[in-house]
Design an enzyme around this catalytic site. Sequence first.
Site, PDB file in Angstrom:
ATOM      1  N   GLU A 134      -3.973  10.272 -10.995  1.00 26.99           N
ATOM      2  CA  GLU A 134      -2.617  10.495 -11.493  1.00 26.99           C
ATOM      3  C   GLU A 134      -2.635  10.459 -13.013  1.00 26.99           C
ATOM      4  O   GLU A 134      -3.225   9.569 -13.629  1.00 26.99           O
ATOM      5  CB  GLU A 134      -1.674   9.422 -10.960  1.00 26.99           C
ATOM      6  CG  GLU A 134      -1.535   9.489  -9.458  1.00 26.99           C
ATOM      7  CD  GLU A 134      -0.220   8.923  -8.945  1.00 26.99           C
ATOM      8  OE1 GLU A 134       0.099   9.162  -7.792  1.00 26.99           O
ATOM      9  OE2 GLU A 134       0.485   8.249  -9.707  1.00 26.99           O
TER      10      GLU A 134
ATOM     11  N   CYS B 182      -2.443  -6.729  -8.795  1.00 27.95           N
ATOM     12  CA  CYS B 182      -1.300  -7.377  -9.450  1.00 27.95           C
ATOM     13  C   CYS B 182      -0.059  -7.052  -8.606  1.00 27.95           C
ATOM     14  O   CYS B 182       0.224  -5.872  -8.377  1.00 27.95           O
ATOM     15  CB  CYS B 182      -1.129  -6.857 -10.871  1.00 27.95           C
ATOM     16  SG  CYS B 182      -2.632  -7.018 -11.861  1.00 27.95           S
TER      17      CYS B 182
ATOM     18  N   CYS C   5       2.644  -4.339  -9.429  1.00 21.60           N
ATOM     19  CA  CYS C   5       2.161  -2.992  -9.744  1.00 21.60           C
ATOM     20  C   CYS C   5       1.857  -2.243  -8.453  1.00 21.60           C
ATOM     21  O   CYS C   5       1.116  -2.736  -7.597  1.00 21.60           O
ATOM     22  CB  CYS C   5       0.894  -3.108 -10.584  1.00 21.60           C
ATOM     23  SG  CYS C   5       0.018  -1.551 -10.779  1.00 21.60           S
TER      24      CYS C   5
ATOM     25  N   GLU D 169      -8.407  -0.439 -13.702  1.00 19.39           N
ATOM     26  CA  GLU D 169      -8.742  -1.346 -14.807  1.00 19.39           C
ATOM     27  C   GLU D 169      -9.892  -0.697 -15.594  1.00 19.39           C
ATOM     28  O   GLU D 169     -11.038  -0.662 -15.113  1.00 19.39           O
ATOM     29  CB  GLU D 169      -9.147  -2.715 -14.226  1.00 19.39           C
ATOM     30  CG  GLU D 169      -9.845  -3.642 -15.188  1.00 19.39           C
ATOM     31  CD  GLU D 169      -9.096  -3.877 -16.498  1.00 19.39           C
ATOM     32  OE1 GLU D 169      -7.987  -4.417 -16.466  1.00 19.39           O
ATOM     33  OE2 GLU D 169      -9.651  -3.508 -17.556  1.00 19.39           O
TER      34      GLU D 169
ATOM     35  N   SER E 110      -2.146  -6.685 -20.594  1.00 16.17           N
ATOM     36  CA  SER E 110      -1.082  -7.060 -19.656  1.00 16.17           C
ATOM     37  C   SER E 110      -1.002  -8.573 -19.637  1.00 16.17           C
ATOM     38  O   SER E 110      -1.904  -9.230 -19.106  1.00 16.17           O
ATOM     39  CB  SER E 110      -1.432  -6.584 -18.245  1.00 16.17           C
ATOM     40  OG  SER E 110      -1.139  -5.244 -18.091  1.00 16.17           O
TER      41      SER E 110
ATOM     42  N   HIS F  43       2.367 -10.878 -19.333  1.00 21.94           N
ATOM     43  CA  HIS F  43       3.392 -11.156 -18.318  1.00 21.94           C
ATOM     44  C   HIS F  43       3.766 -12.625 -18.126  1.00 21.94           C
ATOM     45  O   HIS F  43       4.782 -12.914 -17.510  1.00 21.94           O
ATOM     46  CB  HIS F  43       3.038 -10.532 -16.959  1.00 21.94           C
ATOM     47  CG  HIS F  43       2.611  -9.099 -17.075  1.00 21.94           C
ATOM     48  ND1 HIS F  43       3.349  -8.160 -17.756  1.00 21.94           N
ATOM     49  CD2 HIS F  43       1.507  -8.443 -16.637  1.00 21.94           C
ATOM     50  CE1 HIS F  43       2.736  -6.992 -17.715  1.00 21.94           C
ATOM     51  NE2 HIS F  43       1.616  -7.136 -17.060  1.00 21.94           N
TER      52      HIS F  43
ATOM     53  N   CYS G 247       5.395   3.171 -15.638  1.00 16.69           N
ATOM     54  CA  CYS G 247       4.276   2.252 -15.619  1.00 16.69           C
ATOM     55  C   CYS G 247       4.306   1.408 -14.353  1.00 16.69           C
ATOM     56  O   CYS G 247       5.327   0.844 -13.997  1.00 16.69           O
ATOM     57  CB  CYS G 247       4.324   1.354 -16.835  1.00 16.69           C
ATOM     58  SG  CYS G 247       4.012   2.261 -18.338  1.00 16.69           S
TER      59      CYS G 247
HETATM   60  S1  SF4 Z   1      -3.564  -0.921 -12.350  1.00 19.38           S
HETATM   61 FE1  SF4 Z   1      -3.395  -2.617 -13.849  1.00 19.38          FE
HETATM   62  S2  SF4 Z   1      -1.472  -3.706 -13.349  1.00 19.38           S
HETATM   63 FE2  SF4 Z   1      -2.005  -2.384 -11.593  1.00 19.38          FE
HETATM   64  S3  SF4 Z   1      -3.166  -3.729 -10.180  1.00 19.38           S
HETATM   65 FE3  SF4 Z   1      -4.670  -2.701 -11.490  1.00 19.38          FE
HETATM   66  S4  SF4 Z   1      -5.003  -4.088 -13.215  1.00 19.38           S
HETATM   67 FE4  SF4 Z   1      -3.101  -4.766 -12.199  1.00 19.38          FE
END
Ligand code: SF4
Length: 354
Positions: A91, A115, A118, A162, A215, A217, A334
């Site tokens: 994406e 996470c 997300c 990641e 990130s 949070h 996001c």
């Molecule tokens: S894409 Fe980023 S925010 Fe989403 S689960 Fe993976 S590390 Fe966490």
Amino acid sequence: MALRLTGLTREELTEQMVQWGEKPYRAVQVWSWVYAKLASSVEEMTDVSKTFRARLTDELTPWLPRAVSHRVSADGTEKWLLACDDGVVTETVYIPEPGRGTVCVSSQAGCSLACPFCRTGTLPLRRNLTTAEIVEQVLFVRSTLATRGLRVTNVVLMGMGEPLYNLEAVTRAVRIIMDGNGLAIGCRKLTLSTSGVVNRMEEAGKNLNVNLAISLHSVRDGVRDQLVPINRKFNLAALRRAALAWPLRGRGRVTWEYVLLDGVNDSEQDARELVQWLKGIPSKVNLLGFNPWPGAPYTPSSRETMLRFQEIVANSGLVTIIRDSRGADVGAACGQLAGGTDSDASSPEMNRNA
Ligand code: SF4
């Protein structure tokens, strides 16, 4: 075997030309046609001899990926699902803003970090993307938008996955994307985002001369353990040390992403603790609203709460902005990226990635 040129740096392409018995300048020609003149086929390379074009046609695989889906948000944000050869989709999101256009690039298909705020984190990791698959996201968007007179000025590695768990491919892709004779996205316009893979941040900082976003949070280990589970392995103290060691340029700052979740991390005390925790780190804070997605375990903070949180952080002297969600109506905001699952079928949405 056919050659995927988007996986090669310019130096490697030059070596390839020499191996084929061609002059090194052929690499400059091809590179320029693909990355600067945005040619979509060998046939467009009109200053290249017919014989060499025939060879390139035989040797090269197509360098523009196939879009299997394209959606445009009411706010101008666009999202594509791009097909990889093995059926995996990536994406990629384009976010237009006054004076600039940002491409948000995926580095993995799915994500292993889970996470819970997300949506990507609800998907299993299918695999790391290759250098070519990362580069081609930027090339595809730039080529597609050029026909409409829109520009790509910035790149953020903030899509699915990641990036530090795919560091080798990401490092090579960044070199290709930054190459001044091609896509020429400068280091100040390129941002790597991580959830805090502390043991790879030092190597990434050495290899990649780019901006860093993290990130965050929460600045309480107990809360961050839940929101960003990698915190159980690399806690806030370790993250802080790694952020301080990141090689910032000049007046550069680390960007901290902070999604505000109702009753979880959005109190005035949370804001004050954030200010304390950031003391001594050149920082900028991005506060993100949360757009719920089906099954999401959180709800968004109220606008009033967000503004109060921002006020407390800003009063400490930190640059703090509330990042308005972009592309939420097409699942491009996001944290909404779901790899072509139902978020792509116009479901309601959510928030931010690593
Ligand atoms: S894409 Fe980023 S925010 Fe989403 S689960 Fe993976 S590390 Fe966490």
